[in-house]
Design a protein around this motif. Structure first.
Motif, PDB file in Angstrom:
ATOM      1  N   ALA A  53       7.340  -4.643 -54.720  1.00 36.67           N
ATOM      2  CA  ALA A  53       7.526  -4.152 -53.237  1.00 36.67           C
ATOM      3  C   ALA A  53       8.269  -2.991 -53.006  1.00 36.67           C
ATOM      4  O   ALA A  53       8.992  -2.615 -53.522  1.00 36.67           O
ATOM      5  N   VAL A 109       6.696  -9.131 -56.051  1.00 39.58           N
ATOM      6  CA  VAL A 109       5.554 -10.167 -55.099  1.00 39.58           C
ATOM      7  C   VAL A 109       4.418 -10.324 -55.757  1.00 39.58           C
ATOM      8  O   VAL A 109       4.009  -9.533 -56.430  1.00 39.58           O
ATOM      9  N   TYR A 155       4.110 -13.673 -50.226  1.00 43.58           N
ATOM     10  CA  TYR A 155       5.142 -12.829 -49.492  1.00 43.58           C
ATOM     11  C   TYR A 155       6.519 -13.739 -49.735  1.00 43.58           C
ATOM     12  O   TYR A 155       6.579 -14.836 -49.740  1.00 43.58           O
ATOM     13  N   ARG A 156       7.627 -12.966 -49.862  1.00 39.61           N
ATOM     14  CA  ARG A 156       8.723 -13.801 -49.980  1.00 39.61           C
ATOM     15  C   ARG A 156       9.338 -14.094 -48.683  1.00 39.61           C
ATOM     16  O   ARG A 156       9.058 -13.657 -47.518  1.00 39.61           O
ATOM     17  N   THR A 176      10.898  -6.991 -44.181  1.00 42.48           N
ATOM     18  CA  THR A 176      10.636  -7.436 -45.644  1.00 42.48           C
ATOM     19  C   THR A 176       9.370  -8.308 -45.855  1.00 42.48           C
ATOM     20  O   THR A 176       8.438  -8.102 -46.736  1.00 42.48           O
ATOM     21  N   GLU A 203       6.341  -6.195 -44.801  1.00 42.68           N
ATOM     22  CA  GLU A 203       6.205  -5.141 -45.826  1.00 42.68           C
ATOM     23  C   GLU A 203       5.508  -5.505 -46.992  1.00 42.68           C
ATOM     24  O   GLU A 203       4.704  -4.929 -47.781  1.00 42.68           O
ATOM     25  N   ASP A 204       5.673  -6.878 -47.510  1.00 40.14           N
ATOM     26  CA  ASP A 204       5.381  -7.393 -48.710  1.00 40.14           C
ATOM     27  C   ASP A 204       3.925  -7.569 -48.409  1.00 40.14           C
ATOM     28  O   ASP A 204       3.064  -7.226 -49.236  1.00 40.14           O
ATOM     29  N   CYS A 205       3.572  -8.099 -47.270  1.00 35.19           N
ATOM     30  CA  CYS A 205       1.966  -8.463 -46.871  1.00 35.19           C
ATOM     31  C   CYS A 205       1.525  -6.759 -47.000  1.00 35.19           C
ATOM     32  O   CYS A 205       0.135  -6.797 -47.409  1.00 35.19           O
TER      33      CYS A 205
END
Length: 321
Positions: free
Chosen positions: A58, A64, A122-123, A132, A135-137
């Motif tokens: 990530a 991720v 995602y986290r 966060t 942004e993971d997605c």
């Protein structure tokens, strides 16, 4: 007590048969998370899919996971040079669930359209917060577009879809793609989406107290994500976005008997005001996530089919006379 729209009678009966869960809180989160996770083998049972698991790095250096699900034996050669893709973002209030949560919804589209489903793990908050999660997605969407040829995907037919928290994160991901001139997104599906951290609409006040997803649970989820931040990003809380122009065709739905109803209606209305295309369905008597909770209910079947018909118009070229 605030007057509320009533539940669909069949849904009311089904909800009444469910065991009562404890209120969502920091003390109960781990317990409730354990209920929310379905083993992949159970989630995928009965579906003819090939599975590939991938780990991404990530933006902040964290790991991720995502999973690619393709029709068994598919070679990626569909019309227009590849299959459509559903990029799936799961629900769970941004605090629970995983990449296989509600996966039966996009798997219907895999079977119907021969679509490749990419689902992101995602986290979760409160272990991470702020931008966060979105942004993971977004990182997963970028990876999907960059590997489209390898995955047998038509890069012009990638749809970002999610339910509940996943609907909100899907909306934020599409805003990021627009603003960063990132991957092309053919459409977005926002089902009972968690779009507004302010939690102050008429429906949010109607649906306080016990329920599938209440005003109090919504507030808890947002506190876990925002972690006291005063400057909230519109990519985290898409209702804050000043400009909703330039978005792809959008499908929005919600139930009348749920906390997120009004923010979803407002988001669709603002897309229209910006000159965009949005199809909005508000299902009479639907509670939050009703079609995921009770897929066999009559209202759920109608709601699912309406989404699928919209995707059919979006993804399948019409035959010219």
């Amino acid at each position: 007590m605030t007057t509320r729209p009533g539940l669909d009678p069949e849904l009311a009966t089904l909800l009444g048969a469910l065991p009562q869960a404890p209120p969502l809180s920091a003390e109960t989160l781990d317990l409730i998370r354990s209920y929310a996770v379905v083993p992949a083998s159970t989630a995928l049972a009965g579906h003819d899919v090939d599975r590939r698991d991938v780990t991404l790095t990530a933006a902040d250096g964290g790991s991720v996971g995502l999973t690619v699900l393709s029709p068994t034996g598919s070679d990626g050669e569909g019309t227009r040079g590849g299959a459509p893709c559903i990029y799936w973002v799961h629900g769970g209030g941004m605090v629970m669930g995983d990449r296989f949560s509600q996966i039966d919804i996009p798997l219907e589209w895999l079977a119907r359209f021969g679509a490749v489903v990419v689902t992101i793990d995602y986290r979760l908050a409160p272990q991470v917060g702020g931008t966060t999660l979105v942004e993971d997605c977004y990182a997963g969407l970028v990876w999907t577009a960059e590997h489209a040829a390898e995955l047998g995907i038509d890069p012009q037919r990638i749809v970002v879809a999610g339910t509940s928290a996943g609907g909100g994160l899907a909306a934020g991901t599409v805003l990021l793609a627009r603003d960063r001139r990132g991957p092309a997104v053919a459409g977005q599906v926002l089902a009972c989406a968690m779009l507004d951290h302010r939690n102050d609409t008429g429906s949010s006040h109607q649906f306080d107290g016990p329920g599938v997803w209440s005003r109090e649970a919504n507030a808890f989820g947002w506190r876990c994500v925002l972690q006291g931040e005063a400057d909230v990003s519109a990519y985290v809380s898409p209702a804050l976005a000043a400009d909703l122009s330039g978005l792809p065709p959008t499908y929005v739905d919600a139930g009348t008997a749920e906390v997120l109803r009004d923010e979803d209606v407002t988001y669709a209305t603002r897309i229209w005001a910006a000159g965009g295309q949005a199809e909005l369905h508000v299902w009479a008597g639907g509670c939050h996530g009703f079609d995921a909770l009770f897929p066999g209910a009559r209202l759920s079947a109608v709601a699912r089919e309406a989404r699928t018909r919209w995707l059919d118009r979006l993804l399948v070229p019409s035959e010219q006379p």
